[in-house]
Scaffold this motif. Structure first.
Motif, PDB file in Angstrom:
ATOM      1  N   GLY A  33       0.798  -1.221   0.000  1.00 19.91           N
ATOM      2  CA  GLY A  33       0.000   0.000   0.000  1.00 19.91           C
ATOM      3  C   GLY A  33       0.834   1.276   0.000  1.00 19.91           C
ATOM      4  N   HIS A  34       2.151   1.159  -0.049  1.00 21.31           N
ATOM      5  CA  HIS A  34       3.025   2.336  -0.112  1.00 21.31           C
ATOM      6  C   HIS A  34       3.448   2.577  -1.542  1.00 21.31           C
ATOM      7  N   ARG A  35       3.330   3.815  -1.981  1.00 26.52           N
ATOM      8  CA  ARG A  35       3.689   4.162  -3.353  1.00 26.52           C
ATOM      9  C   ARG A  35       5.184   4.387  -3.462  1.00 26.52           C
ATOM     10  N   ILE A  36       5.833   3.704  -4.389  1.00 25.65           N
ATOM     11  CA  ILE A  36       7.275   3.850  -4.573  1.00 25.65           C
ATOM     12  C   ILE A  36       7.567   3.873  -6.064  1.00 25.65           C
ATOM     13  N   GLY A  37       8.335   4.853  -6.507  1.00 21.33           N
ATOM     14  CA  GLY A  37       8.687   4.948  -7.923  1.00 21.33           C
ATOM     15  C   GLY A  37       9.847   4.028  -8.258  1.00 21.33           C
ATOM     16  N   THR A  38       9.766   3.339  -9.396  1.00 18.63           N
ATOM     17  CA  THR A  38      10.884   2.457  -9.778  1.00 18.63           C
ATOM     18  C   THR A  38      12.156   3.289  -9.993  1.00 18.63           C
ATOM     19  N   ALA A  39      11.994   4.479 -10.561  1.00 23.97           N
ATOM     20  CA  ALA A  39      13.168   5.323 -10.826  1.00 23.97           C
ATOM     21  C   ALA A  39      13.850   5.742  -9.523  1.00 23.97           C
ATOM     22  N   GLU A  40      13.023   5.979  -8.503  1.00 22.69           N
ATOM     23  CA  GLU A  40      13.551   6.346  -7.192  1.00 22.69           C
ATOM     24  C   GLU A  40      14.415   5.211  -6.635  1.00 22.69           C
ATOM     25  N   VAL A  41      13.911   3.980  -6.733  1.00 24.10           N
ATOM     26  CA  VAL A  41      14.650   2.833  -6.219  1.00 24.10           C
ATOM     27  C   VAL A  41      15.923   2.626  -7.044  1.00 24.10           C
ATOM     28  N   GLU A  42      15.800   2.768  -8.363  1.00 26.22           N
ATOM     29  CA  GLU A  42      16.984   2.613  -9.225  1.00 26.22           C
ATOM     30  C   GLU A  42      18.054   3.635  -8.851  1.00 26.22           C
ATOM     31  N   ASN A  43      17.652   4.897  -8.670  1.00 27.11           N
ATOM     32  CA  ASN A  43      18.623   5.927  -8.274  1.00 27.11           C
ATOM     33  C   ASN A  43      19.345   5.526  -6.993  1.00 27.11           C
ATOM     34  N   ALA A  44      18.586   4.997  -6.038  1.00 21.99           N
ATOM     35  CA  ALA A  44      19.174   4.613  -4.758  1.00 21.99           C
ATOM     36  C   ALA A  44      20.147   3.446  -4.945  1.00 21.99           C
ATOM     37  N   ILE A  45      19.734   2.448  -5.718  1.00 19.68           N
ATOM     38  CA  ILE A  45      20.614   1.294  -5.968  1.00 19.68           C
ATOM     39  C   ILE A  45      21.891   1.756  -6.661  1.00 19.68           C
ATOM     40  N   ASN A  46      21.731   2.684  -7.600  1.00 15.35           N
ATOM     41  CA  ASN A  46      22.883   3.148  -8.380  1.00 15.35           C
ATOM     42  C   ASN A  46      23.876   3.965  -7.556  1.00 15.35           C
ATOM     43  N   MET A  47      23.458   4.388  -6.361  1.00 13.03           N
ATOM     44  CA  MET A  47      24.377   5.113  -5.474  1.00 13.03           C
ATOM     45  C   MET A  47      25.459   4.175  -4.944  1.00 13.03           C
ATOM     46  N   HIS A  48      25.156   2.880  -4.918  1.00 17.17           N
ATOM     47  CA  HIS A  48      26.124   1.933  -4.393  1.00 17.17           C
ATOM     48  C   HIS A  48      27.329   1.856  -5.335  1.00 17.17           C
ATOM     49  N   SER A  49      28.517   1.908  -4.754  1.00 14.93           N
ATOM     50  CA  SER A  49      29.716   2.080  -5.582  1.00 14.93           C
ATOM     51  C   SER A  49      29.977   0.924  -6.543  1.00 14.93           C
ATOM     52  N   ASP A  50      29.456  -0.256  -6.243  1.00 17.39           N
ATOM     53  CA  ASP A  50      29.695  -1.399  -7.118  1.00 17.39           C
ATOM     54  C   ASP A  50      28.677  -1.533  -8.241  1.00 17.39           C
ATOM     55  N   VAL A  51      27.657  -0.669  -8.225  1.00 17.36           N
ATOM     56  CA  VAL A  51      26.580  -0.827  -9.204  1.00 17.36           C
ATOM     57  C   VAL A  51      26.841   0.017 -10.450  1.00 17.36           C
ATOM     58  N   VAL A  52      26.736  -0.640 -11.606  1.00 14.31           N
ATOM     59  CA  VAL A  52      26.925   0.060 -12.877  1.00 14.31           C
ATOM     60  C   VAL A  52      25.589   0.594 -13.368  1.00 14.31           C
TER      61      VAL A  52
END
Ligand code: 7RM
Length: 639
Positions: A513-532
């Motif tokens: 029931g919580h709204r979450i944008g896929t782009a928001e999650v992708e941005n967060a994942i991409n902050m991790h230094s090992d993620v391309v």
């Protein structure tokens, strides 16, 4: 005109009137509220700019409608019943008189701390009565509240504070959720490193978790109340607001990486939440109403605080979680406080259903007369369980469809008055004019059809803008279809004209029931230094409704994939909050892209759903081989 609809024939008549004479209709509804001065014009609008103004020239304060106007008749009626996280701690009851007193006191605290009409105040509190008090105190003096849900991270708080230029933050030392204690003040401290606009932090004592109070910036809620008490005059007259003055900002996720500040205004929001609360739940004066949402979301704003209180209802607020100390907690609360109306989310129903009937079978739920569901599509199995186990086949279920942007419920059964079908939101409320559109921009008329759900005509509770960026508001909601508000949801209108919402058609997920944008999650994942690079999609999840599935291209990652997964989860928790952590992370060497470089999410969605046999048209893929690799990897992940 009565505020409450009394029969199906009454609904049909009212609906027709509301479409033929919307301004007359809404003026009649607005007459049920207290205005310091009546409006000059009911409605002024166009969806092009967009410009939406309701009750222009009207003067009011929403807290006078939620509190003062009830005191004479309902002063000793419970306004808020608060049930703590720990069932062994005493519950609290605040009558309308007591709530008004506390709101006035805290409004004076805000004034003493330099807050004036138009200032933005960020509220980051647990589900305690002081959260409702803080919200109402802001509204009392015309300060604009921006409540941030207690599950969001320091980074998310900082982004929201900076977007709205908040001058003050209200928080607590910590919050209790089940067996966990969350250090809210410490999270705020981390956020404020990035926030120049904040001059003052008011800290409520809740958990007695050690906190660092910064001299000149941080003050205790309790000390500030004592100061007000010794100042002598506890009253705080309500600030006279224009109907179109801003009441609050609430951030919500969309298809881009950055949440939008949805803006609601005083007059229209008050009228719409009050009207829909009174009607959908058919609230009767002696009833106890319990909405399990958090005030950090729109459901809590509209249907714990403003809607119920403007109608003089008794609103029950719960601090904890439905599964602690066990999966019978909600039913214990219903039994203890003789709850008549229960409003909750499908995700809660599914998780309690999964825990087994032993937690509900021995509880006395005979007080329940009406049920509500909100936040996501409800599957038939959960609907029937809710109906049979909780409503004992006697309580109508209002499956209420609406959005943060709408302010209140748009499509829903009216409890006991209009029909219900499992999984259907059924019929539009008076004043609401839904329309379905195809991808080419043509309206789909008639029954037995599906399309993208739009609204043809404004309603008083709709958003006015997105804070600080009106163009974004236009682009997101009013540019897809000409002269229409576009909801982002897909919808079926069946042979009888009943509506069934089928889910988002954009890149927005609905997790528990919580709204979450896929782009928001992708941005967060991409902050991790090992993620391309990464691509996030939703997949069906038995309890959460949707789960988060991340396809990740990792660089030189740790040899142990599970450790990298944990690192990515930690990163997402830091950037957004634990609610956005992926349920599944699949490492891939490439993503399915078109020749122009666009990720083909449709293919990834199918793979995440486990529907690999028919991936649809893959001829535009740059590198078809990558799909085979991802399919194999997904199979392996499923085990
Ligand atoms: C109130 C709230 C809005 C999105 C919306 C839908 C989904 C909400 C229902 C529903 C099917 C429902 N606001 N949604 N209610 N889908 N049936 N009864 O949840 O802004 O957080 O989310 O939620 O997709 O667009 S929200």
């Amino acid at each position: 005109m009565d505020l409450q609809i009394k029969s199906f024939a009454d609904y049909q008549k009212t609906y027709q009137y509301s479409v033929e004479k919307p301004e007359e209709f809404w003026a009649g509804v607005a007459d049920h509220f207290y205005w310091r001065r009546k409006w000059n014009k009911v409605l002024d609008w166009n969806f092009k700019d967009p410009k939406i103004k309701w009750f222009e020239g009207g003067r009011l304060n929403i807290t006078e409608n939620c509190l003062d106007r009830h005191i004479y008749k309902l002063g000793d009626k419970p306004a808020i019943i608060w049930e703590p996280n720990d069932p062994n701690e005493a519950h609290r009851v605040l009558t309308y008189k007591q709530l008004l007193e506390k709101v006035e006191q805290f409004a004076n605290v805000l004034k003493n701390n330099g807050i004036r009409k138009g200032d933005r105040v960020c509220i980051y509190l647990p589900m305690v009565p002081e959260l409702a008090i803080a919200v109402l105190a802001c509204a009392r003096i015309g300060a604009i509240h921006s409540v941030v849900f207690g599950g969001f991270s320091a980074q998310s708080i900082a982004d929201r504070i900076n977007d709205a230029d908040c001058r003050l933050v209200i928080t607590s030392d910590g919050s209790f959720r089940g067996t966990k204690t969350i250090e809210l003040k410490s999270i705020v401290d981390d956020a404020l490193v990035q926030c120049k606009s904040v001059e003052r932090v008011i800290v409520l004592t809740r958990t007695r978790t050690p906190v660092s109070m910064i001299k000149g910036r941080d003050v205790w809620w309790e000390d500030e109340i004592t100061k007000v008490e010794t100042q002598g005059n506890p009253a705080c007259p309500a600030e006279e607001m224009d109907a179109e003055d801003m009441l609050f900002i609430l951030y919500t996720s969309g298809s881009t990486g950055k949440p939008k500040g949805v803006v609601h205004t005083c007059g229209g929001y008050m009228v719409y939440t009050g009207y829909t609360f009174a009607n959908v739940f058919q609230y009767q004066p002696s009833e106890v109403y319990f909405c399990t949402a958090d005030i950090g979301w729109i459901t809590g704003h509209s249907y714990i605080v403003y809607g119920p209180l403007s109608q003089g209802a008794t609103s029950l607020m719960f601090e904890g979680v439905p599964t602690w100390p066990d999966a019978g907690r909600l039913w214990d609360i219903v039994e203890k406080h003789k709850v008549n109306i229960l409003y909750t989310a499908p995700t809660a129903i599914r998780s309690l259903m999964a825990a087994g009937d032993s937690f509900v079978d021995n509880k006395d739920l005979s007080s329940i007369t009406k049920l509500g569901s909100v936040g996501e599509p409800i599957n038939e199995e959960a609907w029937h369980w809710y109906d049979e186990k909780i409503g004992k086949g006697n309580a109508p279920i209002a499956d209420t469809w609406w959005q943060t942007e709408n302010g209140g419920i748009l499509i829903s059964p009216i409890a006991g008055i209009t029909p219900t079908i499992p999984g259907y939101a059924m019929l539009p409320l008076p004043g609401i004019q839904p329309a379905l559109f195809d991808e080419q921009g043509n309206e789909i008329e008639g029954n037995g059809v599906s399309g993208n759900l739009c609204m043809k005509f404004p309603w008083p509770g709709m958003l006015r803008t997105t804070y600080g960026d009106h163009e974004r508001c236009r682009q997101t909601y009013f540019a897809t279809y000409e002269n229409m508000y576009f909801t982002g949801d897909g919808c079926l209108r069946d042979e009888n004209g009943y509506y069934r919402i089928t889910g988002r058609v954009d890149d927005v997920l609905n997790v528990s029931g919580h709204r979450i944008g896929t782009a928001e999650v992708e941005n967060a994942i991409n902050m991790h230094s090992d993620v391309v690079e990464s691509a996030v999609v939703g997949y069906p999840h038995a309890v959460k409704g949707q789960g988060i599935y991340a396809f990740v291209i990792a660089g030189n990652h740790h040899t142990d994939e599970n450790l990298t997964r944990q690192d990515i989860n930690k990163t997402v928790s830091r950037i957004i909050g634990a609610i956005a952590k992926p349920d599944k992370i699949q490492f891939v060497s490439g993503l399915p892209k078109t020749r122009s470089g666009k990720i083909m999410r449709r293919i990834l969605r199918k793979i995440a759903e486990g529907e690999v046999s028919n991936l649809g048209d893959t001829t535009t893929l740059l590198d078809p081989a990558v799909v085979e690799e991802i399919k194999a990897g997904a199979e392996q992940l499923r085990g």
